[in-house]
Motif scaffolding. Structure first.
Motif, PDB file in Angstrom:
ATOM      1  N   LEU B  26       0.869  -1.177   0.000  1.00  0.00           N
ATOM      2  CA  LEU B  26       0.000   0.000   0.000  1.00  0.00           C
ATOM      3  C   LEU B  26       0.906   1.227   0.000  1.00  0.00           C
ATOM      4  N   PRO B  27       0.441   2.356  -0.542  1.00  0.00           N
ATOM      5  CA  PRO B  27       1.286   3.549  -0.531  1.00  0.00           C
ATOM      6  C   PRO B  27       1.819   3.840   0.880  1.00  0.00           C
ATOM      7  N   ALA B  28       3.112   4.058   0.972  1.00  0.00           N
ATOM      8  CA  ALA B  28       3.863   4.243   2.225  1.00  0.00           C
ATOM      9  C   ALA B  28       4.150   2.907   2.922  1.00  0.00           C
ATOM     10  N   PHE B  29       3.552   1.840   2.453  1.00  0.00           N
ATOM     11  CA  PHE B  29       3.825   0.507   3.021  1.00  0.00           C
ATOM     12  C   PHE B  29       4.025  -0.492   1.874  1.00  0.00           C
ATOM     13  N   GLU B  30       4.925  -0.147   0.983  1.00  0.00           N
ATOM     14  CA  GLU B  30       5.088  -0.924  -0.254  1.00  0.00           C
ATOM     15  C   GLU B  30       5.592  -2.339  -0.001  1.00  0.00           C
ATOM     16  N   GLU B  32       4.701  -4.280   2.487  1.00  0.00           N
ATOM     17  CA  GLU B  32       3.707  -5.088   3.202  1.00  0.00           C
ATOM     18  C   GLU B  32       2.801  -5.743   2.171  1.00  0.00           C
ATOM     19  N   LEU B  57       1.599  -3.401  12.740  1.00  0.00           N
ATOM     20  CA  LEU B  57       0.836  -2.758  11.673  1.00  0.00           C
ATOM     21  C   LEU B  57      -0.520  -3.440  11.498  1.00  0.00           C
ATOM     22  N   ALA B 110      -9.137   6.539  -1.494  1.00  0.00           N
ATOM     23  CA  ALA B 110      -8.293   5.395  -1.861  1.00  0.00           C
ATOM     24  C   ALA B 110      -8.814   4.111  -1.212  1.00  0.00           C
ATOM     25  N   GLN B 123      -4.909  -0.912  -3.211  1.00  0.00           N
ATOM     26  CA  GLN B 123      -5.532   0.358  -2.836  1.00  0.00           C
ATOM     27  C   GLN B 123      -5.692   1.147  -4.132  1.00  0.00           C
TER      28      GLN B 123
END
Lengths: 81, 150
Positions: B26-30, B32, B57, B110, B123
């Motif tokens: 996910l954006p900022a958590f690429e 994961e 998380l 999103a 997302q």
């Protein structure tokens, strides 16, 4: 905000380094071409907004009836903020 | 069955075949890529999206319909290509944010789209301007439930 009118094929320079060219205009959409040094990060604004909102959403909150693991909570607060 | 630590539920065993797969994170958590979707009784419609690799998380989420019954994905979200392929309606969740001292909000800009057949999820950022990333939850079933949880 600086406002500049450009036609198809015209470009503008940012800091003399990044070049933004209008490639095509049609149906309310503008196709832009960007030439910039590798270290310049280019992001659609909504991606940046989503990143920020995801980080805010990931912050620890207390949920009634669920005890966030104490060790996890400490890590979560520092790692993701 | 893989066993992993979670933020709210201690260690859980979760079958691989029920994990959600985010091919791009996910954006900022690429990084994961795997999440378990935990829906404990008594918290509906709230869903916990727990990362399989990072115990701390855990996103709070809800079916988009619980926030806005008329909500639909934006077909122009390019990310949707990642989850399409099988003729199944996509499931849509929205991530919830609780800021200190404030009522919760839902990210309707999103949404998370899930293909239930493949369990692939993404997302999908909207291209239109119809919804906010901080949609107030006050007054919705989801908002009321969330308020009781905090």
């Amino acid at each position: 905000m600086l406002v500049i009118r450009r036609r198809t094929g015209e470009a503008l320079l940012v800091s003399g380094e990044a070049e933004v060219e209008v490639l095509e205009i049609s149906g309310g959409q503008v196709k832009l071409g960007i030439r910039a040094p590798r270290e310049v990060l280019i992001l659609r604004k909504e991606v940046k907004i989503t990143e920020e909102e995801n980080i805010a959403a990931s912050r620890s909150i207390r949920v009634r009836g669920l005890e966030a693991d104490a060790s996890n909570r400490e890590e979560g607060g520092s790692k993701k903020s | 069955m893989p066993r992993f630590a979670t933020k709210y539920f201690g260690a859980v065993e979760w079958p691989d075949e029920e994990m959600l797969i985010f091919p791009q994170g996910l954006p900022a958590f690429e990084h994961e890529r795997l999440f378990a979707r935990l829906a404990p009784a008594g918290y509906a419609p709230i869903i916990f999206l727990q990362s399989a690799s990072t115990p701390e998380l855990c996103f709070l989420a809800a079916p988009a319909a619980a926030v806005d019954p008329a909500y639909e994905l934006d077909a122009q979200s390019t990310e949707l290509e990642l989850v399409q392929g099988v003729e199944t309606p996509l499931e849509v969740l929205v991530l919830l944010t609780v800021r200190e001292g404030q009522a919760g909000t839902a990210n309707l800009l999103a949404p998370v789209a899930i293909n239930p057949s493949t369990r692939r999820a993404v997302q999908a950022i909207r291209r239109d301007r119809r919804y906010s990333c901080r949609h107030p939850l006050a007054g919705t079933p989801c908002g009321n439930r969330l308020a009781q949880c905090l």
